[in-house]
Design a protein around this motif. Sequence first.
Motif, mmCIF file in Angstrom:
data_model
loop_
_atom_site.group_PDB
_atom_site.id
_atom_site.type_symbol
_atom_site.label_atom_id
_atom_site.label_comp_id
_atom_site.label_asym_id
_atom_site.label_seq_id
_atom_site.Cartn_x
_atom_site.Cartn_y
_atom_site.Cartn_z
ATOM 1 N N LEU A 164 2.733 -5.393 2.442
ATOM 2 C CA LEU A 164 1.482 -6.069 3.030
ATOM 3 C C LEU A 164 0.774 -5.605 4.384
ATOM 4 O O LEU A 164 -0.342 -5.594 4.595
ATOM 5 C CB LEU A 164 2.059 -7.508 3.530
ATOM 6 C CG LEU A 164 1.082 -8.631 3.637
ATOM 7 C CD1 LEU A 164 0.235 -8.860 2.205
ATOM 8 C CD2 LEU A 164 1.574 -10.029 4.068
ATOM 9 N N ARG A 165 1.829 -4.834 5.132
ATOM 10 C CA ARG A 165 1.183 -4.169 6.293
ATOM 11 C C ARG A 165 0.269 -3.067 6.242
ATOM 12 O O ARG A 165 -0.557 -2.648 7.017
ATOM 13 C CB ARG A 165 2.335 -3.682 7.144
ATOM 14 C CG ARG A 165 2.875 -2.489 6.528
ATOM 15 C CD ARG A 165 4.182 -2.046 7.490
ATOM 16 N NE ARG A 165 5.480 -2.993 7.128
ATOM 17 C CZ ARG A 165 6.254 -3.368 7.985
ATOM 18 N NH1 ARG A 165 6.396 -2.665 9.199
ATOM 19 N NH2 ARG A 165 7.200 -4.150 7.569
ATOM 20 N N GLU A 166 0.328 -2.635 4.804
ATOM 21 C CA GLU A 166 -0.879 -1.557 4.805
ATOM 22 C C GLU A 166 -2.116 -1.821 4.127
ATOM 23 O O GLU A 166 -2.963 -1.097 4.410
ATOM 24 C CB GLU A 166 -0.008 -0.746 3.488
ATOM 25 C CG GLU A 166 1.258 -0.164 3.751
ATOM 26 C CD GLU A 166 1.846 0.628 2.629
ATOM 27 O OE1 GLU A 166 0.845 0.955 1.782
ATOM 28 O OE2 GLU A 166 2.992 0.700 2.326
ATOM 29 N N LEU A 167 -2.115 -3.349 4.262
ATOM 30 C CA LEU A 167 -3.612 -3.552 3.811
ATOM 31 C C LEU A 167 -4.655 -3.515 4.996
ATOM 32 O O LEU A 167 -4.250 -3.527 6.111
ATOM 33 C CB LEU A 167 -3.659 -5.248 3.603
ATOM 34 C CG LEU A 167 -3.055 -5.383 2.368
ATOM 35 C CD1 LEU A 167 -3.069 -7.036 2.090
ATOM 36 C CD2 LEU A 167 -3.783 -4.909 1.068
ATOM 37 N N ARG A 168 -5.835 -3.136 4.614
ATOM 38 C CA ARG A 168 -6.865 -2.687 5.753
ATOM 39 C C ARG A 168 -8.236 -4.070 5.360
ATOM 40 O O ARG A 168 -8.268 -4.320 4.336
ATOM 41 C CB ARG A 168 -7.202 -1.313 5.525
ATOM 42 C CG ARG A 168 -6.306 -0.353 5.980
ATOM 43 C CD ARG A 168 -5.957 -0.421 7.306
ATOM 44 N NE ARG A 168 -4.624 0.564 7.857
ATOM 45 C CZ ARG A 168 -3.409 0.056 7.953
ATOM 46 N NH1 ARG A 168 -3.082 -1.096 7.450
ATOM 47 N NH2 ARG A 168 -2.418 1.024 8.243
ATOM 48 N N PRO A 169 -8.976 -4.052 6.595
ATOM 49 C CA PRO A 169 -10.169 -4.807 6.324
ATOM 50 C C PRO A 169 -10.908 -4.347 5.132
ATOM 51 O O PRO A 169 -11.076 -2.923 4.965
ATOM 52 C CB PRO A 169 -10.838 -4.586 7.533
ATOM 53 C CG PRO A 169 -9.614 -4.567 8.454
ATOM 54 C CD PRO A 169 -8.822 -3.733 7.848
#
Length: 242
Positions: A164-169
């Motif tokens: 989940l931490r790899e998501l970006r705007p």
Amino acid sequence: MARTTVLRDRLTAAARHRRALDALTVFLGIGGLTLVVVGAAPPPAPTRAEQVARAPSRSTAQDEAAAQEQATATAGTPPSGAPRAPRALGASVPVRLEIPAIRVDTALMELGLNADGTVAVPPLRAKAPAGWYRNLRTPGETGPSVILGHVDTAAEGPAVFYRLRELRPGDTATVRRADGSSATFTVESVVAVPKPDFPTDDVYGPVAYPALRLVTCGGTFDRLHRSYRGNIVVSARLTATG
């Protein structure tokens, strides 16, 4: 005298609601979970267990009116260049979550409250699905929607929200709903915060648009207390329906 009594009752109710949010924040700090939802207010006549420590629940019409006013003043319009927001959907239970950027494709189980009033969580297994907190909005409705999922397990390794931490705007998350419709949300922010600084108001505060909040554990692992020291909070806004 009557006005004094009314004011005292309102202040007491506000204090109880704040303690409930604080209790939920502490609880989320214990496990490797994920939560998604915004814009909540306690329902009338809570059960005794829910009074112990409960999460926000569906807003009343009056709460939604207040949310609309607040959102107009604080939320503003979508970021420049963002697609025009689609019309909000009606209520329908979410059954599946897809996040292509991090290869998440999971069924969604329903989560309620435990007997002690804390939020229930999915089973602590690597292959456990993410869970939707049913006392808040369904994804696509105006207001908040929350989904919980473990980051990993000590025995089995990475779990559903491990990346989940790899998501970006700009990344998207699509929720498939029981009525055959879908709600696609575009990520606006991904924030890592220490558990003591969990942004309760940002995650659960009222908004006048369909919002999705994804939350899981993050940061370093505290071996003494057997828990992560932080949280990953993903905020997203409805940008397409189907």
